[in-house]
Structure formats: structure tokens, C-alpha cells
Motif scaffolding. Structure first.
Motif, PDB file in Angstrom:
ATOM      1  N   CYS A 179      15.535 -51.952  39.560  1.00 57.10           N
ATOM      2  CA  CYS A 179      14.150 -51.652  39.948  1.00 57.10           C
ATOM      3  C   CYS A 179      13.179 -52.642  39.317  1.00 57.10           C
ATOM      4  O   CYS A 179      12.272 -53.155  39.980  1.00 57.10           O
ATOM      5  CB  CYS A 179      13.783 -50.225  39.549  1.00 57.10           C
ATOM      6  N   CYS A 180      13.361 -52.914  38.029  1.00 56.27           N
ATOM      7  CA  CYS A 180      12.486 -53.856  37.342  1.00 56.27           C
ATOM      8  C   CYS A 180      12.600 -55.248  37.952  1.00 56.27           C
ATOM      9  O   CYS A 180      11.594 -55.931  38.161  1.00 56.27           O
ATOM     10  CB  CYS A 180      12.823 -53.910  35.851  1.00 56.27           C
ATOM     11  N   THR A 182      13.426 -56.035  40.990  1.00 56.28           N
ATOM     12  CA  THR A 182      12.802 -56.045  42.320  1.00 56.28           C
ATOM     13  C   THR A 182      11.294 -56.173  42.207  1.00 56.28           C
ATOM     14  O   THR A 182      10.667 -56.966  42.923  1.00 56.28           O
ATOM     15  CB  THR A 182      13.164 -54.764  43.081  1.00 56.28           C
ATOM     16  N   VAL A 183      10.695 -55.391  41.295  1.00 58.88           N
ATOM     17  CA  VAL A 183       9.241 -55.448  41.109  1.00 58.88           C
ATOM     18  C   VAL A 183       8.805 -56.837  40.663  1.00 58.88           C
ATOM     19  O   VAL A 183       7.841 -57.406  41.189  1.00 58.88           O
ATOM     20  CB  VAL A 183       8.791 -54.383  40.082  1.00 58.88           C
ATOM     21  N   GLU A 187       6.318 -59.468  42.644  1.00 59.15           N
ATOM     22  CA  GLU A 187       5.094 -59.952  42.000  1.00 59.15           C
ATOM     23  C   GLU A 187       5.064 -61.476  41.941  1.00 59.15           C
ATOM     24  O   GLU A 187       4.024 -62.108  42.140  1.00 59.15           O
ATOM     25  CB  GLU A 187       4.977 -59.379  40.589  1.00 59.15           C
ATOM     26  N   ILE A 196      -1.361 -55.487  39.654  1.00 62.54           N
ATOM     27  CA  ILE A 196      -0.628 -54.451  38.931  1.00 62.54           C
ATOM     28  C   ILE A 196      -1.539 -53.703  37.991  1.00 62.54           C
ATOM     29  O   ILE A 196      -2.181 -54.290  37.129  1.00 62.54           O
ATOM     30  CB  ILE A 196       0.529 -55.061  38.130  1.00 62.54           C
TER      31      ILE A 196
END
Length: 410
Positions: A179-180, A182-183, A187, A196
Motif C-alpha cells: 500500500c505504501c 503504491t501511494v 505521488e 497530501i
């Protein structure tokens, strides 16, 4: 659970342990209660094999009630479980020669594994490398999810509650990491689209404008002529005199690219409001060393000529090693009523995109997650002098710091 399937040593071994808690006074250390591991393909990030086992400690009565409340493992749970010597071969086969990964494993799990093997008189497994996702995510993802505990990160991404059981926690850790990643990928790919919003305790990240700040007047070390550096005394409203270090006709301002962080923010000294005077320690090249040594010599001579009795503190730290020079870059704090923040502009460079970090308030803990030892930073700073109590010297005040980060965290 038996390990399933086959494969080489190229897989990453994500693992987690559950243990007893030490007795009061430190009389009893940590004893293994459970070991769980998942072997992950580094190319597809898919689970290849898994293994978990409960472990019966030598003294089941050492399982304290606080430990049971955390993971639910009580003496009855492990009564029929194998002892560590019975599973040591399997644990060794999983870990030895592979890259180890997990949340806070460098600070806890790795030590527990080594101690467990030492207790039975066996050499421990050795990793090919270690990926500790706690400092990794603190540096790359920041504290937008609050503290960096696995439970907080899982809650942030809606992955459910942490169960504090080895295999479940390993799977949760892998999903958090995905998840991290992907974020951060999104960005970095579209910085102008993603604005953000993070907790006030950390910062808000906004796209930086072209060129970030005005860097006119900042000289790289090779652009500085040592012969043109001067130190002169100028009037000051705060003291009898102040030393001004100049290069030709203006104040000396320097920039140096790719400095490696040696130590993060120090809290050794406090200001009048009780806040730490923040500075980071970075390694410097020989070209910058020559410029600062010239500044130091001139400033010290001017200080002595003004009858100062303060002890002069060299600007360059020698660190006790040949050809190893470092400096402190000061991050000044600006008070605004009851609040305070930094006057240093801090940016993060992600795959060619520049992101400006805007801090809502003073938060030295947030800086810890940014200025991790080994991180490279571009520094734009001015050269000032100080005289504080019985000490005097040169202070390097950071005007702009640009941290280099990779696009992907794995």
C-alpha cells in the motif's frame, strides 16, 4: 504448519516472532512463543511459501498475564507445542542466506532469533541483507499515518486490526508495504494532482515550484576563491561586535550537492524556550573542507584580535578518522506567538519531481524520519559566527535542504 513448495535462496524471508515479556528487574529475558515466516518472490511480490509454529518455552510459567493480553498465547496454548530445539532446523533453513524483512526486526526479532540459537549452542542463521520496514517507511512514507506501529499503518489503509500472531502480522506487514509503495508511486508520478494532507504532527506535502527557492548567490566550493574570503567586524545590536564572513563583495553563501547524512537531528542543546537546537551532521568533500577551513582560520584570528576570551570550536569535525570530515548544518526555529516552525525550506526529490515539505508546527520527531543516516541531501547554507557563553565559532545555517529519495521503497 509445514513449509510448502520449493525454491532457491532468492526469496525474501518476511518473519515475525511472539515472545514472553521479561520479568521485573530484568531477571528473565525474552523466550520464543511463536515463529512465523513467509517467503516472497522479490519480482512478483507474491507468497511462495509459508511456515509458522508455536514454541514451548523452557519455563511456561514465564508467560506473564501482560503477554497473554497482547497475543492470547498462554501456558495451555503451548503445552503440546514443540520446543525450540525441535524446530531450530526448520527456522534455520528458512532464514539462512536469505534477505530478512519485517517491522522493527533489526531492533527486536533478529536479536531474539540469535539469542534462541545461542541458548541451544548453535550458530545462528545469517541474512544476506536486512529490510526493516519501520525505519524504511518512517523515512519514505513519513508519519502521515500517525506513529509507525504496524497496527497504525494497517488501520490507516483499512486492513483491519493487528492480531499479534506471527503469520497474521507478517501478511499484514507485506500488505502495508504494498500500500505504501503504491501511494508513493502515484505521488511521484503525478505530483501536481496529489496534494497530501497529513497529520499536523508531520507536515503537508505540496508540489514545489520550478527552481524551489532563489539560489542566486550560493556558490559551490569550486567557485569560491579562498584568497577572496574575508572576516570583518560589524556593529550589532545584540553584542559589542559581530563577525561577518564575506566572499568578495557579499556574504559567503555556499551550496554542496549529495552530502551524506551521518547523524539526524541532535537534541543536545536547548534554546531559551526549552526546544532543542536542531542540527544534522553530514559528511563533506575535500573541496568544501578547504573553504570552511579558510573561513575558520580568518574568523578565529578576527575573534582573537577583538580580545575575545571564548574557546574557539572548529567548524569541521574530524571524527577521529583520516579523510573523514563532517559539519553540522543548523536548522533554525522561528517563533510565531506560541507556535514555532522552521525557517529552513525542506524539499524531497522523488524521481525527478520536487516536493516541498511544509511543517504546520515545530516537530523534531518528524525530522528524525526524514534525515535518516545514509540519506543524501543537497544543502544551501550561509556562514555565520557565534559567541555563546565561553564558546565561539562558525555556525552553518541551512537555508534550503533537498532530500533525495527513490521512487520505489522496495
Amino acid at each position: 504448519m509445514e513449509m510448502e513448495g520449493g525454491g532457491g535462496r532468492e526469496e525474501i524471508a518476511f518473519f515475525d516472532v511472539e515472545t514472553t515479556l521479561p520479568g521485573r528487574g530484568g531477571g528473565i529475558g525474552y523466550s520464543l512463543l511463536e515463529f512465523g515466516a513467509i517467503l516472497v518472490s522479490p519480482r512478483q511480490l507474491v507468497e511462495v511459501r509459508s511456515y509458522s509454529t508455536l514454541i514451548r518455552p523452557a519455563d511456561p510459567s514465564a508467560i506473564a498475564s501482560t503477554s497473554v493480553r497482547c497475543n492470547g498465547i498462554n501456558p495451555e496454548t503451548v503445552a503440546s507445542a514443540p520446543s525450540f530445539p525441535e524446530v531450530a532446523d526448520q527456522v534455520f533453513a528458512i532464514l539462512h542466506g536469505r534477505v530478512w524483512a519485517g517491522h522493527n526486526i533489526a531492533g527486536f526479532d533478529c536479536a531474539v532469533i540469535r539469542e534462541a540459537f545461542a541458548e541451544i549452542g548453535r550458530a545462528p542463521p545469517e541474512p544476506k541483507g536486512i529490510i526493516d520496514t519501520l525505519p524504511l517507511l518512517a523515512q519514505r512514507f513519513g508519519r502521515r499515518a500517525g506513529d509507525m506501529k504496524l497496527a497504525s499503518l494497517a488501520s490507516y489503509f483499512g486492513l483491519g486490526q493487528q492480531k499479534h500472531r506471527s503469520l497474521d502480522d507478517v501478511r499484514m506487514n507485506i500488505e502495508v508495504l504494498k500500500c505504501c509503495a503504491t501511494v508513493l508511486f502515484l505521488e511521484a508520478s503525478l505530483p501536481d494532482v496529489f496534494s497530501i494532507k497529513t497529520p499536523e504532527m508531520f507536515c503537508t506535502i505540496i508540489p514545489a515550484s520550478e527552481g524551489c527557492n532563489s539560489f542566486a548567490g550560493f556558490l559551490e566550493p569550486d567557485e569560491v576563491s579562498v584568497q577572496d574570503i574575508s572576516a570583518s567586524i560589524v556593529p550589532s545590536s545584540h553584542c559589542d561586535h559581530k563577525l561577518l564572513i564575506q566572499h568578495r563583495d557579499g556574504p559567503l553563501q555556499l551550496c554542496c550537492m549529495g552530502l551524506r547524512v551521518q547523524f539526524g537531528p541532535s537534541r543536545k542543546f536547548m534554546d531559551h524556550a526549552g526546544r532543542p537546537k536542531l542540527n544534522i551532521v553530514v559528511d563533506i568533500p575535500e573541496s568544501l573542507c578547504k573553504v570552511l577551513e579558510a573561513c575558520d582560520l580568518l574568523a578565529q584570528k578576527s575573534s582573537q584580535n577583538s580580545s575575545s576570551r571564548s574557546e574557539w570550536k572548529p567548524v569541521i569535525r574530524k571524527d577521529g578518522y583520516p579523510n573523514s570530515n563532517s559539519i553540522r548544518l543548523h536548522i533554525p526555529i522561528v517563533a510565531n506567538g506560541d507556535a514555532a516552525t522552521y525557517s529552513t525550506e525542506i524539499y524531497q526529490k522523488l524521481s525527478g519531481n520536487m516536493l516541498k515539505l511544509v511543517f504546520a508546527k515545530y516537530d523534531d520527531v518528524a525530522l528524525d524520519s526524514l534525515f535518516v543516516p545514509g540519506t543524501c541531501v543537497d544543502a544551501y547554507f550561509c556562514v555565520e559566527t557565534y559567541a555563546y557563553e565561553q564558546y565561539a565559532g562558525i555556525r552553518l545555517v541551512a537555508k534550503t535542504l533537498i532530500l533525495h529519495s527513490k521512487q520505489s521503497i522496495i
